[in-house]
Write an enzyme that holds these catalytic residues in place. Structure first.
Site, mmCIF file in Angstrom:
data_model
loop_
_atom_site.group_PDB
_atom_site.id
_atom_site.type_symbol
_atom_site.label_atom_id
_atom_site.label_comp_id
_atom_site.label_asym_id
_atom_site.label_seq_id
_atom_site.Cartn_x
_atom_site.Cartn_y
_atom_site.Cartn_z
ATOM 1 N N CYS A 136 9.508 4.207 3.784
ATOM 2 C CA CYS A 136 9.938 2.838 3.084
ATOM 3 C C CYS A 136 11.120 2.857 2.226
ATOM 4 O O CYS A 136 12.135 2.301 2.347
ATOM 5 C CB CYS A 136 8.753 2.566 2.422
ATOM 6 S SG CYS A 136 7.361 2.109 3.431
ATOM 7 N N GLY A 173 11.387 10.045 -0.290
ATOM 8 C CA GLY A 173 11.704 9.783 0.910
ATOM 9 C C GLY A 173 10.772 8.883 1.794
ATOM 10 O O GLY A 173 10.241 8.134 0.965
ATOM 11 N N LYS A 185 14.898 3.452 3.738
ATOM 12 C CA LYS A 185 15.416 2.429 4.325
ATOM 13 C C LYS A 185 15.129 1.079 3.877
ATOM 14 O O LYS A 185 16.180 0.121 4.058
ATOM 15 C CB LYS A 185 14.222 2.356 5.872
ATOM 16 C CG LYS A 185 13.131 1.625 5.594
ATOM 17 C CD LYS A 185 12.705 1.149 7.114
ATOM 18 C CE LYS A 185 11.162 0.768 6.933
ATOM 19 N NZ LYS A 185 11.195 -0.690 6.178
ATOM 20 N N LEU A 230 0.732 -1.197 0.179
ATOM 21 C CA LEU A 230 -0.045 0.035 -0.020
ATOM 22 C C LEU A 230 0.874 1.371 -0.110
ATOM 23 O O LEU A 230 2.004 1.396 0.425
ATOM 24 C CB LEU A 230 -0.776 -0.089 1.290
ATOM 25 C CG LEU A 230 -0.442 0.040 2.569
ATOM 26 C CD1 LEU A 230 -0.097 1.762 3.038
ATOM 27 C CD2 LEU A 230 -1.418 -0.599 3.499
ATOM 28 N N ARG A 231 0.319 2.216 -0.505
ATOM 29 C CA ARG A 231 1.063 3.793 -0.597
ATOM 30 C C ARG A 231 0.225 4.635 0.328
ATOM 31 O O ARG A 231 -0.923 4.687 0.180
ATOM 32 C CB ARG A 231 0.941 4.145 -1.980
ATOM 33 C CG ARG A 231 1.492 3.538 -3.115
ATOM 34 C CD ARG A 231 0.966 3.956 -4.555
ATOM 35 N NE ARG A 231 -0.504 3.580 -4.356
ATOM 36 C CZ ARG A 231 -1.129 3.583 -5.378
ATOM 37 N NH1 ARG A 231 -0.993 4.408 -6.404
ATOM 38 N NH2 ARG A 231 -2.591 3.473 -5.515
HETATM 39 N N1 LIG Z 1 3.941 2.997 5.690
HETATM 40 C C1 LIG Z 1 4.005 2.410 4.452
HETATM 41 O O1 LIG Z 1 3.610 3.033 3.574
HETATM 42 C C2 LIG Z 1 4.567 0.942 4.334
HETATM 43 C C3 LIG Z 1 4.005 0.288 3.254
HETATM 44 C C4 LIG Z 1 4.429 -0.918 3.163
HETATM 45 C C5 LIG Z 1 5.022 -1.515 4.015
HETATM 46 N N2 LIG Z 1 5.464 -0.808 5.222
HETATM 47 C C6 LIG Z 1 6.252 -1.699 6.053
HETATM 48 O O2 LIG Z 1 5.214 -2.047 7.188
HETATM 49 C C7 LIG Z 1 5.711 -1.758 8.641
HETATM 50 C C8 LIG Z 1 5.202 -0.967 9.354
HETATM 51 O O3 LIG Z 1 5.027 0.197 8.819
HETATM 52 P P1 LIG Z 1 4.204 1.643 9.194
HETATM 53 O O4 LIG Z 1 4.622 2.760 8.407
HETATM 54 O O5 LIG Z 1 2.927 1.020 9.413
HETATM 55 O O6 LIG Z 1 5.015 1.811 10.720
HETATM 56 P P2 LIG Z 1 4.467 2.717 11.907
HETATM 57 O O7 LIG Z 1 5.637 3.097 12.660
HETATM 58 O O8 LIG Z 1 3.402 3.838 11.333
HETATM 59 O O9 LIG Z 1 3.586 1.724 12.627
HETATM 60 C C9 LIG Z 1 4.271 0.761 13.521
HETATM 61 C C10 LIG Z 1 3.473 0.482 14.723
HETATM 62 O O10 LIG Z 1 3.697 -0.697 15.590
HETATM 63 C C11 LIG Z 1 3.811 -0.349 17.002
HETATM 64 N N3 LIG Z 1 4.611 -1.374 17.500
HETATM 65 C C12 LIG Z 1 6.141 -1.227 17.536
HETATM 66 N N4 LIG Z 1 6.368 -2.345 18.595
HETATM 67 C C13 LIG Z 1 5.368 -2.966 18.824
HETATM 68 C C14 LIG Z 1 5.261 -3.954 19.847
HETATM 69 N N5 LIG Z 1 6.279 -4.806 20.388
HETATM 70 N N6 LIG Z 1 3.910 -4.397 20.141
HETATM 71 C C15 LIG Z 1 2.794 -3.798 19.634
HETATM 72 N N7 LIG Z 1 3.046 -2.580 18.590
HETATM 73 C C16 LIG Z 1 4.285 -2.201 18.624
HETATM 74 C C17 LIG Z 1 4.418 1.037 16.984
HETATM 75 O O11 LIG Z 1 3.730 1.358 18.178
HETATM 76 C C18 LIG Z 1 3.636 1.764 15.766
HETATM 77 O O12 LIG Z 1 2.145 2.133 16.154
HETATM 78 C C19 LIG Z 1 7.409 -1.498 8.320
HETATM 79 O O13 LIG Z 1 7.882 -2.546 7.898
HETATM 80 C C20 LIG Z 1 7.404 -1.038 6.832
HETATM 81 O O14 LIG Z 1 8.420 -0.823 5.986
HETATM 82 C C21 LIG Z 1 5.260 0.145 5.343
#
Ligand SMILES: NC(=O)c1ccc[n+]([C@@H]2O[C@H](COP(=O)([O-])OP(=O)(O)OC[C@H]3O[C@@H](n4cnc5c(N)ncnc54)[C@H](O)[C@@H]3O)[C@@H](O)[C@H]2O)c1
Length: 459
Positions: free
Chosen positions: A278, A275, A281, A154-155
């Site tokens: 995603c 930036g 990193k 997702l974006r």
């Molecule tokens: N943001 C994006 O657009 C996107 C798209 C595809 C994939 N991803 C991947 O998905 C993953 C999450 O990304 P995100 O943007 O949602 O991150 P985010 O930082 O918005 O959310 C992560 C959440 O996990 C919670 N968390 C951390 N440790 C925890 C634990 N031990 N128990 C319960 N909750 C915990 C944090 O409090 C936070 O709310 C990453 O690996 C990212 O690379 C992100």
């Protein structure tokens, strides 16, 4: 099915709400107590178009609940999606400590069979490590599990749309049971059989491709996809630099190159670089993966290097125009790393602003959604109520996030309130012709024309 989603961030919350909307009962867990409190009070911890309604409707229907302890979800849920953050360590590797901590908690409280699904973006072979982890750390001999990878594509900004209408769903599994469970979970999306919460009449309701692979391949697909998209951006930025040097128009070049179906038009927009949480990193982590496996990933290192240079080049453009920036008032439109999100993680606009602040500029910025998040990272910026206030008295305005709102501004008014009608467009969101006609000095990226060329009799 009862589903646990661990992590209520951009990915976890959209996944949880989307799955609840398609009929599952979802328990969403986050160890950030404040976030859980916010969600349980009917508010949102971040901005994502269409998400608030989705969360609220499903919360009220009791298909979606928010808790802070994993134990409160695991006992009731056969499928557990791990959606926690995987940021970058100093050496470029992915920091998997949150994933490991979640696995540890699951090992402590799980009984019976569970399917544990990594949705966080993780390096290849993380699934194998998770399997080993569960074998070593499980507290109950009754706990047995399959591990699966289900990378998320997702974006931010169109995450809800992407959940319901994905290009494909990829699952990496090593058992038929895991594949069948995941197919069951995604059935409404795969068949597009849900009542669409976003479109009145969905244009495309054909079956979504369901790609089943081994776990390693699924993990790799995610890193490869993001790296490829990052590569397209750095590629067009490299071409933009050449266009500037030789007097060609990158807009036209990108348009015609993108018409080739083998290439495609998306991600061919030059600018101040990619930036967000995603691409930077994931690229770094993938380079580490390649390096550790003894493969030549110099191509991706170059993608990263080109991207980092975008900030230098843009700051140089600003200085070329303003000469000395110390003490000068500079307006900024846009702080989020891209439009339709409030996410400022690894935001190119903030990187540009930090450089200007370090040189003594007075930066006044406006973003439709990202100011609260930006304030936490950069309190020294003067935040403005709207785009006009940011432009007021400025010797230059930098357009750094392509929010639609900026395209609807009254440019005549902007020109009148600026100290000098100079716009540096880091996203090529305006057209040279329009800006020149409005009397601006306009500097874009890769149009191959010196800025002055676009100045048409500014008063
Ligand atoms: N943001 C994006 O657009 C996107 C798209 C595809 C994939 N991803 C991947 O998905 C993953 C999450 O990304 P995100 O943007 O949602 O991150 P985010 O930082 O918005 O959310 C992560 C959440 O996990 C919670 N968390 C951390 N440790 C925890 C634990 N031990 N128990 C319960 N909750 C915990 C944090 O409090 C936070 O709310 C990453 O690996 C990212 O690379 C992100």
């Amino acid at each position: 099915m009862n589903i646990a989603v661990i992590g209520a961030g951009y990915v976890g919350l959209i996944t949880a709400a989307g799955m609840a909307e398609t009929g599952h009962r979802v328990i969403c867990v986050d160890d950030d107590l404040h976030k859980i409190e916010v969600l349980n009070s009917g508010r949102m911890p971040f901005y994502e178009p269409g998400l608030e309604d989705l969360v609220e409707r499903n919360r009220r229907a009791k298909r979606l609940e928010f808790v802070s302890h994993i134990e409160d979800a695991v006992a009731e849920c056969q499928a557990i999606f791990i959606c926690v953050g995987t940021p970058t360590l100093e050496n470029g590797e992915a920091d998997l400590s949150s994933v490991e901590l979640v696995a540890r908690r699951i090992s402590e409280c799980a009984r019976g069979y569970h399917l544990v699904i990594e949705k966080s973006t993780v390096p290849v072979q993380t699934g194998r490590r998770l399997q080993r982890h569960f074998g070593v750390y499980r507290k109950s001999s009754q706990f047995h599990c399959d591990v699966a990878s289900n990378p998320e594509f997702l974006r931010e900004g169109s995450g809800v749309e992407d959940f319901f209408h994905p290009d494909r769903i990829v699952v990496g599994v090593d058992s038929e049971k895991a594949a069948a469970l995941l197919e069951g979970i995604y059935q409404p999306v795969l068949e597009q059989s849900f009542v669409c919460p976003i479109h009145e009449n969905c244009a495309s309701r054909s079956r979504v491709p369901f790609v089943i692979t081994d776990i390693n391949s699924a993990e790799l697909i995610k890193h490869a996809s993001n790296s490829f998209l990052a590569m397209k951006i750095s590629f067009i930025n490299m071409i933009a630099d050449l266009c500037e040097a030789v007097g060609a128009d990158v807009g036209k070049v990108a348009e015609a190159v993108g018409m080739d179906k083998r290439i495609g038009a998306s991600f061919l927009r030059p600018g101040v670089g990619f930036g967000g949480s995603c691409f930077p990193k994931d690229l770094q982590a993938f380079v580490r993966v390649g390096q550790d496996a003894g493969c030549d990933f110099a191509l991706l290192r170059e993608v990263e290097r080109i991207n980092q240079r975008r900030i230098d080049l843009f700051v140089n453009k600003i200085k070329e125009e303003l000469w000395v920036v110390r003490g000068k008032r500079i307006g900024v439109w846009g702080l989020a790393f891209k439009p339709r999100t409030d996410d400022v993680r690894s935001s190119p606009p903030l990187a540009v602003i930090r450089r200007l602040l370090a040189e003594g500029a007075l930066v006044r910025a406006y973003d439709p959604q990202a100011m609260e998040k930006a304030k936490a990272q950069a309190p020294e910026i003067e935040y403005c109520a709207d785009a006009y206030a940011a432009a007021q008295g400025a010797e230059a305005v930098l357009a750094l996030t392509e929010w639609e709102e900026f395209l609807r501004l009254d440019l005549m008014k902007v020109r009148q309130i600026m100290a000098r009608p100079l716009i540096l467009d880091g996203r090529n969101m305006f057209s040279c012709a329009t800006m020149a006609a409005q009397g601006f000095e306009y500097v874009d990226i890769g149009s191959g024309s010196p800025a002055r060329k676009h100045q048409l009799g500014a008063s």
